[in-house]
Design a protein around this motif. Sequence first.
Motif, PDB file in Angstrom:
ATOM      1  N   HIS A 205       0.841  -1.191   0.000  1.00 44.18           N
ATOM      2  CA  HIS A 205       0.000   0.000   0.000  1.00 44.18           C
ATOM      3  C   HIS A 205       0.879   1.245   0.000  1.00 44.18           C
ATOM      4  O   HIS A 205       2.010   1.224   0.508  1.00 44.18           O
ATOM      5  CB  HIS A 205      -0.935   0.013   1.217  1.00 44.18           C
ATOM      6  CG  HIS A 205      -0.206   0.120   2.520  1.00 44.18           C
ATOM      7  ND1 HIS A 205       0.299  -0.983   3.172  1.00 44.18           N
ATOM      8  CD2 HIS A 205       0.121   1.199   3.293  1.00 44.18           C
ATOM      9  CE1 HIS A 205       0.899  -0.590   4.296  1.00 44.18           C
ATOM     10  NE2 HIS A 205       0.804   0.721   4.389  1.00 44.18           N
ATOM     11  N   PRO A 206       0.378   2.377  -0.575  1.00 47.48           N
ATOM     12  CA  PRO A 206       1.151   3.623  -0.599  1.00 47.48           C
ATOM     13  C   PRO A 206       1.510   4.061   0.819  1.00 47.48           C
ATOM     14  O   PRO A 206       0.736   3.895   1.751  1.00 47.48           O
ATOM     15  CB  PRO A 206       0.190   4.617  -1.263  1.00 47.48           C
ATOM     16  CG  PRO A 206      -0.741   3.764  -2.061  1.00 47.48           C
ATOM     17  CD  PRO A 206      -0.912   2.493  -1.278  1.00 47.48           C
ATOM     18  N   GLY A 207       2.700   4.631   0.963  1.00 47.52           N
ATOM     19  CA  GLY A 207       3.160   5.067   2.270  1.00 47.52           C
ATOM     20  C   GLY A 207       4.122   4.090   2.907  1.00 47.52           C
ATOM     21  O   GLY A 207       4.959   4.465   3.729  1.00 47.52           O
ATOM     22  N   ASP A 208       4.015   2.807   2.520  1.00 49.72           N
ATOM     23  CA  ASP A 208       4.938   1.795   3.023  1.00 49.72           C
ATOM     24  C   ASP A 208       6.246   1.874   2.233  1.00 49.72           C
ATOM     25  O   ASP A 208       6.241   2.029   1.012  1.00 49.72           O
ATOM     26  CB  ASP A 208       4.298   0.414   2.854  1.00 49.72           C
ATOM     27  CG  ASP A 208       5.181  -0.703   3.400  1.00 49.72           C
ATOM     28  OD1 ASP A 208       6.095  -0.387   4.185  1.00 49.72           O
ATOM     29  OD2 ASP A 208       4.960  -1.861   3.034  1.00 49.72           O
ATOM     30  N   ASN A 209       7.384   1.768   2.918  1.00 49.32           N
ATOM     31  CA  ASN A 209       8.679   1.854   2.238  1.00 49.32           C
ATOM     32  C   ASN A 209       8.859   0.768   1.183  1.00 49.32           C
ATOM     33  O   ASN A 209       9.606   0.942   0.224  1.00 49.32           O
ATOM     34  CB  ASN A 209       9.814   1.767   3.265  1.00 49.32           C
ATOM     35  CG  ASN A 209       9.963   3.054   4.053  1.00 49.32           C
ATOM     36  OD1 ASN A 209       9.481   4.103   3.643  1.00 49.32           O
ATOM     37  ND2 ASN A 209      10.642   2.969   5.193  1.00 49.32           N
ATOM     38  N   ALA A 210       8.178  -0.361   1.347  1.00 50.12           N
ATOM     39  CA  ALA A 210       8.306  -1.477   0.402  1.00 50.12           C
ATOM     40  C   ALA A 210       7.263  -1.426  -0.711  1.00 50.12           C
ATOM     41  O   ALA A 210       7.157  -2.360  -1.503  1.00 50.12           O
ATOM     42  CB  ALA A 210       8.194  -2.802   1.153  1.00 50.12           C
ATOM     43  N   PHE A 211       6.487  -0.335  -0.782  1.00 48.82           N
ATOM     44  CA  PHE A 211       5.397  -0.238  -1.762  1.00 48.82           C
ATOM     45  C   PHE A 211       5.939  -0.313  -3.197  1.00 48.82           C
ATOM     46  O   PHE A 211       6.926   0.314  -3.548  1.00 48.82           O
ATOM     47  CB  PHE A 211       4.642   1.073  -1.558  1.00 48.82           C
ATOM     48  CG  PHE A 211       3.576   1.330  -2.586  1.00 48.82           C
ATOM     49  CD1 PHE A 211       2.471   0.485  -2.691  1.00 48.82           C
ATOM     50  CD2 PHE A 211       3.663   2.411  -3.445  1.00 48.82           C
ATOM     51  CE1 PHE A 211       1.481   0.726  -3.636  1.00 48.82           C
ATOM     52  CE2 PHE A 211       2.672   2.658  -4.382  1.00 48.82           C
ATOM     53  CZ  PHE A 211       1.576   1.810  -4.470  1.00 48.82           C
ATOM     54  N   VAL A 212       5.248  -1.120  -4.018  1.00 50.73           N
ATOM     55  CA  VAL A 212       5.582  -1.273  -5.431  1.00 50.73           C
ATOM     56  C   VAL A 212       4.344  -0.972  -6.264  1.00 50.73           C
ATOM     57  O   VAL A 212       3.255  -1.476  -5.971  1.00 50.73           O
ATOM     58  CB  VAL A 212       6.076  -2.701  -5.747  1.00 50.73           C
ATOM     59  CG1 VAL A 212       6.333  -2.861  -7.235  1.00 50.73           C
ATOM     60  CG2 VAL A 212       7.335  -3.028  -4.959  1.00 50.73           C
ATOM     61  N   SER A 213       4.504  -0.145  -7.292  1.00 49.64           N
ATOM     62  CA  SER A 213       3.415   0.085  -8.238  1.00 49.64           C
ATOM     63  C   SER A 213       3.934  -0.124  -9.651  1.00 49.64           C
ATOM     64  O   SER A 213       5.147  -0.026  -9.896  1.00 49.64           O
ATOM     65  CB  SER A 213       2.847   1.505  -8.094  1.00 49.64           C
ATOM     66  OG  SER A 213       3.813   2.473  -8.461  1.00 49.64           O
ATOM     67  N   ALA A 214       3.027  -0.432 -10.578  1.00 54.66           N
ATOM     68  CA  ALA A 214       3.454  -0.705 -11.949  1.00 54.66           C
ATOM     69  C   ALA A 214       2.334  -0.388 -12.927  1.00 54.66           C
ATOM     70  O   ALA A 214       1.152  -0.498 -12.598  1.00 54.66           O
ATOM     71  CB  ALA A 214       3.868  -2.174 -12.102  1.00 54.66           C
ATOM     72  N   THR A 215       2.734   0.018 -14.133  1.00 55.07           N
ATOM     73  CA  THR A 215       1.791   0.283 -15.216  1.00 55.07           C
ATOM     74  C   THR A 215       2.239  -0.492 -16.440  1.00 55.07           C
ATOM     75  O   THR A 215       3.399  -0.370 -16.873  1.00 55.07           O
ATOM     76  CB  THR A 215       1.748   1.792 -15.553  1.00 55.07           C
ATOM     77  OG1 THR A 215       1.423   2.533 -14.383  1.00 55.07           O
ATOM     78  CG2 THR A 215       0.704   2.059 -16.626  1.00 55.07           C
ATOM     79  N   LEU A 216       1.328  -1.297 -16.986  1.00 60.56           N
ATOM     80  CA  LEU A 216       1.629  -2.095 -18.172  1.00 60.56           C
ATOM     81  C   LEU A 216       1.134  -1.356 -19.404  1.00 60.56           C
ATOM     82  O   LEU A 216      -0.008  -0.887 -19.442  1.00 60.56           O
ATOM     83  CB  LEU A 216       0.943  -3.457 -18.072  1.00 60.56           C
ATOM     84  CG  LEU A 216       1.337  -4.510 -19.101  1.00 60.56           C
ATOM     85  CD1 LEU A 216       2.779  -4.937 -18.914  1.00 60.56           C
ATOM     86  CD2 LEU A 216       0.416  -5.721 -18.980  1.00 60.56           C
ATOM     87  N   ASP A 217       1.995  -1.223 -20.421  1.00 60.02           N
ATOM     88  CA  ASP A 217       1.650  -0.529 -21.658  1.00 60.02           C
ATOM     89  C   ASP A 217       1.388  -1.558 -22.751  1.00 60.02           C
ATOM     90  O   ASP A 217       2.313  -2.082 -23.364  1.00 60.02           O
ATOM     91  CB  ASP A 217       2.784   0.416 -22.061  1.00 60.02           C
ATOM     92  CG  ASP A 217       2.476   1.160 -23.354  1.00 60.02           C
ATOM     93  OD1 ASP A 217       1.321   1.109 -23.807  1.00 60.02           O
ATOM     94  OD2 ASP A 217       3.390   1.806 -23.897  1.00 60.02           O
ATOM     95  N   GLU A 218       0.110  -1.832 -22.990  1.00 66.00           N
ATOM     96  CA  GLU A 218      -0.250  -2.789 -24.038  1.00 66.00           C
ATOM     97  C   GLU A 218      -0.403  -2.129 -25.392  1.00 66.00           C
ATOM     98  O   GLU A 218      -0.586  -2.805 -26.400  1.00 66.00           O
ATOM     99  CB  GLU A 218      -1.539  -3.516 -23.656  1.00 66.00           C
ATOM    100  CG  GLU A 218      -1.378  -4.445 -22.474  1.00 66.00           C
ATOM    101  CD  GLU A 218      -2.550  -5.395 -22.326  1.00 66.00           C
ATOM    102  OE1 GLU A 218      -2.469  -6.507 -22.859  1.00 66.00           O
ATOM    103  OE2 GLU A 218      -3.534  -5.012 -21.676  1.00 66.00           O
ATOM    104  N   THR A 219      -0.334  -0.799 -25.454  1.00 63.31           N
ATOM    105  CA  THR A 219      -0.430  -0.120 -26.748  1.00 63.31           C
ATOM    106  C   THR A 219       0.827  -0.341 -27.570  1.00 63.31           C
ATOM    107  O   THR A 219       0.858  -0.050 -28.748  1.00 63.31           O
ATOM    108  CB  THR A 219      -0.627   1.392 -26.555  1.00 63.31           C
ATOM    109  OG1 THR A 219       0.510   1.934 -25.870  1.00 63.31           O
ATOM    110  CG2 THR A 219      -1.871   1.677 -25.747  1.00 63.31           C
TER     111      THR A 219
END
Length: 338
Positions: A205-219
């Motif tokens: 979750h955001p705010g956690d030092n270990a937070f990971v987010s990603a965006t996949l580009d299928e275009t």
Amino acid sequence: MSLGFTPAVEIYGANAALLNERLLNWQHVDAAGIESDQLTLSIDLQGLEGLPDLGGKIGLRVGYLESGLVDKGEFVITRRTPTLFPLRLTLVATAAPFSAADQTGFKQRRSVSHGPTTLGALFRQLTSRHGFSPRVAPDLALIKIAHIDQSNETDMGFLTRLAYLHDAVAKPFNELYVLARRGQVKSLSGKILAPVMLSVTTNNHPGDNAFVSATLDETARAKYQGCKISWWDAAAGQERVEESGIAPFKTLRKRCQGADEARAAAEGEVRRMVRETLKVNIVCPGNPALGAEGLVVLDDTWPDFMRGRWSIDKVTTSGSRKDSYRCTIAATCLASAS
């Protein structure tokens, strides 16, 4: 690599004591050959007399106190930007030798014809005159070049265009200048990058030092399986077309100077289309093992459509005295990603 939890950064080289004492935040861009690696530092100017010199050479080490720091190489200070409110100095340094004096004419634009020659010989000729030690992948070195024009381009810009034409990368690494296929650049420069495994925590979750987010580009999925490009046949007085791959074809608008150049451009574009079928952007905790031309492996904690091996195109790392050390990764899928 086992990481720690206390981020640490160290500047070495010119004005190192001053820079480390007054460093507010920093950003390091490690790119896969299309652009020069760059280091940006924000320095507290309150009570400071004088500024660090342009042309000074500085280096970056980054990591965690518990697991140690990793050397990210040396950079030359190319720009200083002081601001009054707040009283700060932004320093920009690049890995390429962009000095103000530019004794070898590295930034000079030239218009000159080359050939007949080989890709390796031309690369060695242009890089050696600027004091670099050239490194060329064997599968690229013997590619024949009948004729090619350098048209109002710097040597670096021309070399980058040549590399792109053959779906390769041309990039300086300190005193070396490397020409190689993607994924081979670090090996030729002597820096071997092991694949980095990346996991998603169960409580992500955001705010956690270990937070990971990603965006996949299928275009980015390939619409074409082949490529066509034209070239001018001066002897016959007519335009001809080279093809590579199978239909549907992508038609490149540029016109090449000969059949060899057109064939190389078409084949390079097909390789590029096959490779760049899918892209991902990831924001994750800082990891000094991540680097352009390396691999990141997304394990079983990721959604199934993201799992697998990804080739890193660019890593932007940043940190400050207040915020944790973070990485932003731009990567292209390999065959194992689906």
